[in-house]
Enzyme design. Structure first.
Site: not given
Ligand code: FAD
Length: 475
Positions: A273, A276, A304, A339, A357, A380
């Site tokens: 993650e 990602w 749209w 997420n 979107w 997105w």
């Molecule tokens: P954890 O599950 O603990 O993950 C650890 C770290 O990995 C996160 O803090 C984040 O930095 C990174 N990470 C995890 N999942 C993703 C992912 N899918 N894409 C990129 N990095 C990821 N994340 C953001 O940081 N900023 C945003 O603006 C953002 N917008 C999103 C929009 C949509 C529509 C979706 C589906 C996801 C988005 N995310 C975004 C990704 C993800 O939802 C969040 O990073 C995550 O929920 C943060 O919670 P956590 O720190 O507890 O994640």
């Protein structure tokens, strides 16, 4: 002469390469933060400004403990840097790079401009695991698919040695600095941040990482899909503002696995993650239009719908689909959304409502404390099916079965939609299917105490698939 340390999205002292390099010069270090709204990549959203306010206070406090004063300036970055250079006689500016294309170009312009006046800008990478451009595929281009990107990053990226930052920094000699209160970053009329339960800043970031590594990480791959569980790290805003290095999180997870506290599978899932996040940043760096245009251009011809009431109902958590509404209300109340639920609400906006979107991305930008141009636009586009490595558009989330599967006991929905709390979990994800006497006993009048669904999912799904046919031959 002193050197300038220009803080941006690296609001920490540990593992901060720009700070370490500035300190290593042996000269006094003048730390500055410039609130530059005019030439910012994209003006920060309201929730981000809330975070920034607290994070700057935390940073100023840590610097003060080390004998330094954080200088706060507001205005055009280059102008303010030049003023500070004039006031201090500094000949070097240390900074950690920003990788969004517009910020990158602006930094290059600033460095060029200062160089002609004999001032050197020295940039480092303090925010990403790998430098954009350092990982290229077999034909020398950027990776567009995650898995090979991850493999390359794992094979090539080297964790930097952990540093705690200098114990003592010299005080800046009587330089003018703004009053943070006067920047008005904290919302006042109204103050919608009352439910924000966060500790912005480096200490809060470290505490979140420790909590996660000794808690959620052990069951991360399973727990991370259950929005009612505190199973994820909650590191995203801390990472966005650079309050912790992504390498710290990586190493903490790996150490937990090496020490036998978690399986290596769990640590690897978490590290994936984090990758990602890098993948998103690298994609945006190479494809600057990611926030504005479909990566797969045919998707920009999507028909749209212009549906203002639908969009409003979505933002307010009043669509009549409990899992969608719970997510949107969590976002408003806390500045984040789980997420799994982000994917569900995004799919609902794009496919059930057939709304562009970009409107959803903009709403997230304003309301998320972790709003990040790269991650937000990449994700997105992932849901919209238009991204580089995206979920196929025709995979349309069913908000009822998603709720039943990932929030089976309905603890998440009950937390965020208190008016539905009395409804048995069995009925709660589709309350319109519940026997009328159950709804009556629970005090629910659909359409009055809680909305009826604003669209019929089955029909909306057909409409979304028909729309897809108009733009691609995929189905
Ligand atoms: P954890 O599950 O603990 O993950 C650890 C770290 O990995 C996160 O803090 C984040 O930095 C990174 N990470 C995890 N999942 C993703 C992912 N899918 N894409 C990129 N990095 C990821 N994340 C953001 O940081 N900023 C945003 O603006 C953002 N917008 C999103 C929009 C949509 C529509 C979706 C589906 C996801 C988005 N995310 C975004 C990704 C993800 O939802 C969040 O990073 C995550 O929920 C943060 O919670 P956590 O720190 O507890 O994640």
């Amino acid at each position: 002469a002193p050197v300038i340390l220009w803080f941006r999205r690296d609001l920490r002292l540990a593992d901060n390469p720009a700070l370490n390099k500035a300190h290593a010069t042996g000269r006094p270090v003048v730390p500055v933060y410039i609130h530059d709204e005019g030439t910012a990549v994209r003006p920060a959203g309201a929730a981000s400004l809330w975070w920034l306010d607290k994070s700057l206070r935390a940073l100023a406090g840590s610097l003060a403990e080390r004998g330094a004063t954080l200088i706060l300036r507001r205005g055009d970055s280059e102008t303010e840097l030049r003023r500070l250079i004039d006031q201090t006689g500094a000949d070097t500016v240390f900074l950690n790079r920003l990788f969004e294309p517009e910020a990158w170009t602006r930094d290059a312009d600033i460095a060029h401009g200062l160089k002609t006046d004999g001032v050197e800008c020295r940039g480092s990478n303090g925010s990403l695991l790998a430098l954009p451009g350092s990982l290229l595929n077999g034909s020398g281009g950027p990776y567009k698919v995650f898995t090979p990107f991850m493999k390359a990053l794992r094979a090539q990226a080297e964790p930097p040695a952990h540093t705690t930052g200098p114990r003592q920094l010299g005080a800046a000699p009587g330089l003018e600095s703004d009053d943070l209160d006067a920047w008005g970053l904290h919302p006042t009329r109204p103050d919608w941040s009352k439910g924000f339960d966060w500790t912005p800043g480096e200490d809060g970031a470290t505490a979140a990482l420790h909590r996660f590594v000794s808690g959620g990480l052990a069951d991360y791959s399973n727990g991370r899909d259950r929005p009612a569980e505190p199973a994820t790290s909650r590191l995203s805003p801390h990472l966005h503002f650079g309050e912790i290095s992504p390498w710290r999180a990586w190493i903490a997870a790996r150490d937990a696995a090496d020490g036998g506290k978690v399986t290596s599978g769990e640590a690897d899932k978490f590290i994936a993650e984090l990758i990602w996040r890098d993948f998103s940043a690298h994609l945006l760096h190479h494809f600057p239009t990611l926030p504005d245009k479909a990566f797969r251009p045919e998707y920009d011809a999507m028909p749209w719908r212009d549906d203002e009431p639908g969009f409003l109902a979505w933002t307010r958590g009043m669509t009549g689909y409990p899992i969608v509404d719970a997510g949107m209300r969590e976002l408003w109340a806390t500045g984040v959304m789980h997420n799994r639920v982000r994917m569900i609400v995004a799919s609902f906006l794009i496919k059930d409502l057939l709304i562009d979107w970009r409107r959803g991305e903009a709403w997230f930008w304003d309301t998320l404390v972790d709003a990040d141009l790269a991650s937000n636009s990449q994700n997105w586009q992932w849901v919209a099916g238009s991204g580089a490595d995206a979920s196929p558009y025709f995979r349309i989330f069913n908000p009822v079965t998603q709720g039943q599967k990932f929030d089976a006991e309905a603890r998440y929905v009950k937390r965020w939609i208190p008016e539905l709390a009395p409804v048995p979990a069995r009925w709660i994800h589709a309350p319109w299917n519940a026997p009328p006497e159950i709804l009556r006993d629970c005090g629910i009048r659909l359409g009055t105490t809680y909305p009826r669904p604003i669209v019929d999912h089955a029909r909306a799904r057909e409409r979304a698939l028909a729309a897809l046919k108009t733009v691609t031959a995929e189905r």
